[in-house]
Write a protein that holds these residues in place. Structure first.
Motif, PDB file in Angstrom:
ATOM      1  N   ASN A   1      34.816  44.005  22.474  1.00  0.00           N
ATOM      2  CA  ASN A   1      34.755  45.134  21.839  1.00  0.00           C
ATOM      3  C   ASN A   1      36.058  46.234  22.090  1.00  0.00           C
ATOM      4  N   LEU A   2      36.955  45.114  21.798  1.00  0.00           N
ATOM      5  CA  LEU A   2      38.085  46.370  21.891  1.00  0.00           C
ATOM      6  C   LEU A   2      38.332  46.403  20.848  1.00  0.00           C
ATOM      7  N   SER A   3      39.947  47.522  20.074  1.00  0.00           N
ATOM      8  CA  SER A   3      40.584  47.790  18.913  1.00  0.00           C
ATOM      9  C   SER A   3      41.819  47.106  18.269  1.00  0.00           C
ATOM     10  N   ALA A   4      42.015  46.671  17.564  1.00  0.00           N
ATOM     11  CA  ALA A   4      43.894  46.377  17.459  1.00  0.00           C
ATOM     12  C   ALA A   4      44.396  46.833  16.210  1.00  0.00           C
ATOM     13  N   VAL A   5      45.874  46.972  16.608  1.00  0.00           N
ATOM     14  CA  VAL A   5      46.119  47.955  15.641  1.00  0.00           C
ATOM     15  C   VAL A   5      47.189  47.329  15.598  1.00  0.00           C
TER      16      VAL A   5
ATOM     17  N   LEU B   1      44.023  47.515  22.134  1.00  0.00           N
ATOM     18  CA  LEU B   1      43.048  48.903  23.158  1.00  0.00           C
ATOM     19  C   LEU B   1      42.223  48.830  23.679  1.00  0.00           C
ATOM     20  N   GLY B   2      42.346  48.710  24.656  1.00  0.00           N
ATOM     21  CA  GLY B   2      40.939  49.174  25.522  1.00  0.00           C
ATOM     22  C   GLY B   2      40.158  47.915  25.422  1.00  0.00           C
ATOM     23  N   GLY B   3      38.548  48.353  25.495  1.00  0.00           N
ATOM     24  CA  GLY B   3      38.113  46.601  25.459  1.00  0.00           C
ATOM     25  C   GLY B   3      37.212  46.482  27.053  1.00  0.00           C
ATOM     26  N   GLY B   4      36.626  45.672  27.075  1.00  0.00           N
ATOM     27  CA  GLY B   4      35.735  45.346  28.405  1.00  0.00           C
ATOM     28  C   GLY B   4      35.578  43.882  28.433  1.00  0.00           C
ATOM     29  N   ASP B   5      34.621  43.597  29.536  1.00  0.00           N
ATOM     30  CA  ASP B   5      34.274  41.534  29.886  1.00  0.00           C
ATOM     31  C   ASP B   5      32.764  41.703  29.700  1.00  0.00           C
ATOM     32  N   GLY B   6      32.078  43.118  30.135  1.00  0.00           N
ATOM     33  CA  GLY B   6      30.687  42.774  29.762  1.00  0.00           C
ATOM     34  C   GLY B   6      30.051  43.497  31.395  1.00  0.00           C
ATOM     35  N   VAL B   7      31.163  43.401  32.128  1.00  0.00           N
ATOM     36  CA  VAL B   7      31.473  44.810  33.842  1.00  0.00           C
ATOM     37  C   VAL B   7      32.060  45.692  33.799  1.00  0.00           C
ATOM     38  N   SER B   8      33.404  46.012  33.610  1.00  0.00           N
ATOM     39  CA  SER B   8      34.298  46.324  33.468  1.00  0.00           C
ATOM     40  C   SER B   8      34.573  47.437  31.945  1.00  0.00           C
TER      41      SER B   8
ATOM     42  N   LYS C   1      39.004  54.681  30.097  1.00  0.00           N
ATOM     43  CA  LYS C   1      38.524  53.295  29.704  1.00  0.00           C
ATOM     44  C   LYS C   1      37.918  53.603  28.148  1.00  0.00           C
ATOM     45  N   ARG C   2      37.929  52.929  28.224  1.00  0.00           N
ATOM     46  CA  ARG C   2      37.577  53.019  26.441  1.00  0.00           C
ATOM     47  C   ARG C   2      36.817  51.928  25.964  1.00  0.00           C
ATOM     48  N   PHE C   3      35.565  51.638  26.202  1.00  0.00           N
ATOM     49  CA  PHE C   3      35.027  50.140  25.465  1.00  0.00           C
ATOM     50  C   PHE C   3      34.045  50.611  24.109  1.00  0.00           C
ATOM     51  N   ALA C   4      33.938  49.384  23.546  1.00  0.00           N
ATOM     52  CA  ALA C   4      33.621  49.564  21.739  1.00  0.00           C
ATOM     53  C   ALA C   4      34.111  51.233  20.913  1.00  0.00           C
ATOM     54  N   LEU C   5      35.595  51.702  21.520  1.00  0.00           N
ATOM     55  CA  LEU C   5      36.438  52.386  21.143  1.00  0.00           C
ATOM     56  C   LEU C   5      36.361  52.120  19.376  1.00  0.00           C
ATOM     57  N   ALA C   6      37.421  53.087  18.394  1.00  0.00           N
ATOM     58  CA  ALA C   6      38.004  52.627  17.574  1.00  0.00           C
ATOM     59  C   ALA C   6      39.135  53.509  17.186  1.00  0.00           C
TER      60      ALA C   6
END
Length: 639
Positions: free
Chosen positions: A445-449, A458-465, A489-494
């Motif tokens: 759930n990160l974003s790659a540019v 950018l950002g994302g998470g591991d299901g915990v953080s 902190k940004r999980f599931a960002l765009a």
């Protein structure tokens, strides 16, 4: 969102134990009455794609079993005749071969022992810990479970045909050659002495009781039984050498399908010819056999590597010849079918325009978590299956760098899926995947540019953080480097790139869904805050169209939404825009030919969306009749 995740957790039970390769002692495959015959006659087993996470850990020689769902019975004993792979037979278990198989996680097999099947009440106590419902169990077996199943099947071995030897002989002494251990003799099987299948050999000696003895001890004990009434000989005449060699051949015949029976009368006759140093002769013979098998395996491996290199070179030669022919003699008339994997040219004789293709990677289709990679042509509403990724992958991000496509991070799918730090790189020219350097941590759930010939994750998470981290991949360096972290902190960002800067929008910080926006300017090497959206949202998509940023759909903390907001960088503000016709979270959005395509996702009722919408300035959002992709969510897309 919490309710949705809870439902996904309940509706998608974890089918995997995620055993490490060294701990994988065996695998159970599934079939029905209708598919079992094809499994056995074609000597191939298959499972849905979400099982490839452990099927890929299968090495030749690993014990396998076949579970018949129709009869709730387990069949065995089989062993792997190839590594676990995707799409060995891409059309297996289909009616007429006109559609792709639903069971692409496959392995070639051979029958090790022909045994009567075990009913579920017989084998279920052995794998009791694998059951996650009263009738469903994980297919991965550890070494203890595999050994117990093999022992249980050994009591159900189908008896061989009666012996034709003279029944008048008082007693038959069975001198079968020691059963070769799995992975040790076959030319298609690895001979690594450290393999974790070696502890099963005691169950595979055609019901011979070993009591923990090794092969040398067993043979020595049998020879001692032959020699019980004979005196050791100090000499070793030439005639004895000939007969002893024949006796040794009985014990060390490599063909494991043959069985030898010697009568007591024959034993007494041959035992008098045994030399006094026969244990050392036996040890030397066994050593030579092992060396020959190791040499054979090494040769086989080298041949396989050379054949693979030859195939690659042949493909490159054909490609160059085809391009040269097309440059000299452009094809007239109708366009030929374009096949991305072989780089066939368009009717103009030029290479195809990849900007007319939407590449789709992984995700979930409502039935299976996918490792697929496809080229979708909206103008024709057709999908071309390309070489699949090495792993089932969802919640990943995708970016393009110097003509190649990178699929970054993500998860193996489901509520208990594994988060990845791996990255896969696709070459459209060769239809091949390679594995560049991994991320510095596992995340989805990160974003790659892509910015200035570098990829920023950018950002994302591991299901915990949730993470604010930013990693940068530089081809010249060949690895991911930590860059300046975001302000939140940004999980599931765009995120997108626009005019040489990165824009990160929305997401989940671990506590709340965000409406904030921040921008990274590489000239200043810092992040700065911009105006916030009117709606909190995560799991959304973002694209750039006509120098404006569009935030499309997502989850607002309560439900999936259809709203769209537009950011004008010159004004620095967001404004609400015409909404889509469908609520969509975990969808994908791309810009193609000056239109925005919104594909798949999850709607407000938590159903997988199969409708594609297209936005064009002045015409707004329109539901198309495009059905080529079908239902899809948690996927990645790029043009």
């Amino acid at each position: 969102m919490k309710a949705y995740r809870k439902k996904m957790k309940n509706s998608t039970p974890n089918p995997c134990r995620n055993l490490e390769k060294a701990n994988l002692g065996g695998v159970i495959f599934g079939c029905t009455n209708k598919t079992m015959n094809e499994c056995l006659t074609k000597q191939i087993f298959g499972l849905p794609a979400q099982h490839f996470g452990y099927v890929k850990n299968i090495d030749p020689g690993l014990p396998l079993f076949l579970f018949n769902y129709s009869k709730r019975s387990l069949h065995g004993i089989y062993e792997a005749a190839s590594p676990g792979q995707l799409n060995i037979n891409p059309y297996g278990w289909t009616r007429d071969g006109s559609e792709r198989t639903g069971f692409p996680a496959q392995v070639l097999i051979r029958t090790l022992k022909n045994c009567r099947p075990l009913l579920e009440n017989q084998f279920s106590p052995v794998i009791q810990e694998n059951y996650y419902t009263h009738s469903h169990f994980c297919f991965e077996l550890d070494h203890v479970q595999a050994n117990k199943l093999i022992a249980l099947f050994s009591t159900q071995v189908v008896a061989p045909a009666p012996s034709t030897r003279n029944p008048g002989n008082s007693e038959i002494l069975n001198l079968r050659p020691p059963r070769l251990r799995i992975g040790e003799c076959n030319e298609n099987v690895a001979s690594d002495p450290s393999t974790h299948h070696m502890d099963m050999s005691q169950y595979l000696r055609d019901d011979t009781e070993t009591n923990g003895k090794n092969e040398l001890e067993l043979v020595s004990e049998q020879l001692q039984n032959l020699d019980v009434n004979s005196e050791p000989s100090d000499s070793f005449p030439e005639t004895q050498v000939h007969k002893s060699s024949r006796t040794s051949a009985i014990h060390f015949e490599v063909d494991v399908t043959q069985e030898k029976e010697i009568t007591e009368e024959d034993n007494v006759e041959d035992s008098s010819l045994l030399p006094s140093n026969y244990p050392s002769v036996i040890a030397q013979l066994m050593l030579e056999v092992r060396e020959l098998k190791a040499f054979k395996q090494e040769s086989t491996d080298k041949i396989a590597q050379l054949e693979h290199q030859v195939r690659i070179l042949e493909s490159e030669v054909k490609l160059l010849q085809g391009l040269d022919d097309r440059m000299l003699e452009p094809l007239p008339g109708d366009c030929e079918t374009f096949t991305l994997g072989t780089m066939a040219a368009s009717c103009s004789g030029q290479q195809p325009d990849f900007d007319d293709i939407i590449f789709m990677a992984g995700g979930y289709d409502g039935k299976s978590w996918l490792a697929s990679f496809e080229a979708y042509y909206p103008s024709k509403d057709t999908v071309e299956a390309l070489c699949p990724m090495s792993s089932v992958r969802s919640y990943a991000s995708v970016a393009r760098l110097k003509g190649e496509i990178y699929v970054i991070g993500g998860c193996s799918g489901g509520s208990h899926g594994l988060w990845y730090d791996t990255v896969e790189r696709y070459s459209p020219l060769y239809n091949e995947w390679t594995m560049p350097a991994c991320l510095n941590k596992k995340k989805g759930n990160l974003s790659a540019v892509t910015l200035h010939d570098k990829i920023f994750a950018l950002g994302g998470g591991d299901g915990v953080s949730s993470f604010s981290d930013v990693e940068m991949f530089d081809l010249d360096v060949g690895r991911w480097i930590s860059a300046r972290s975001m302000l939140e902190k940004r999980f599931a960002l765009a995120a997108v790139e626009f005019n040489g800067a990165l824009y990160a929008v929305g997401g989940f910080d671990g506590q709340d869904y965000l409406s904030s926006t921040e921008r990274f300017d590489p000239r200043e090497h810092s992040w700065s805050r911009l105006g916030s959206m009117n709606t909190t949202r995560g799991c959304h998509s973002m694209v750039v169209l006509n120098e404006k940023l569009y935030a499309v759909g997502g989850f607002d903390g309560n439900s999936m939404i259809s709203s769209v907001e537009v950011f004008d960088p010159r004004l620095g503000t967001w404004r609400m825009h015409e909404p889509m016709n469908y609520h969509r979270g975990y969808s994908t959005a791309v810009v193609l030919n000056n239109n925005i395509y919104a594909i798949g996702g999850v709607d407000e009722n938590e159903n997988i969306v199969d409708q594609v919408e297209r936005y064009e300035e002045g015409l707004g959002w329109q539901v198309t009749d495009l059905k080529g992709i079908g239902p899809r969510s948690f996927a990645s897309a790029i043009v």
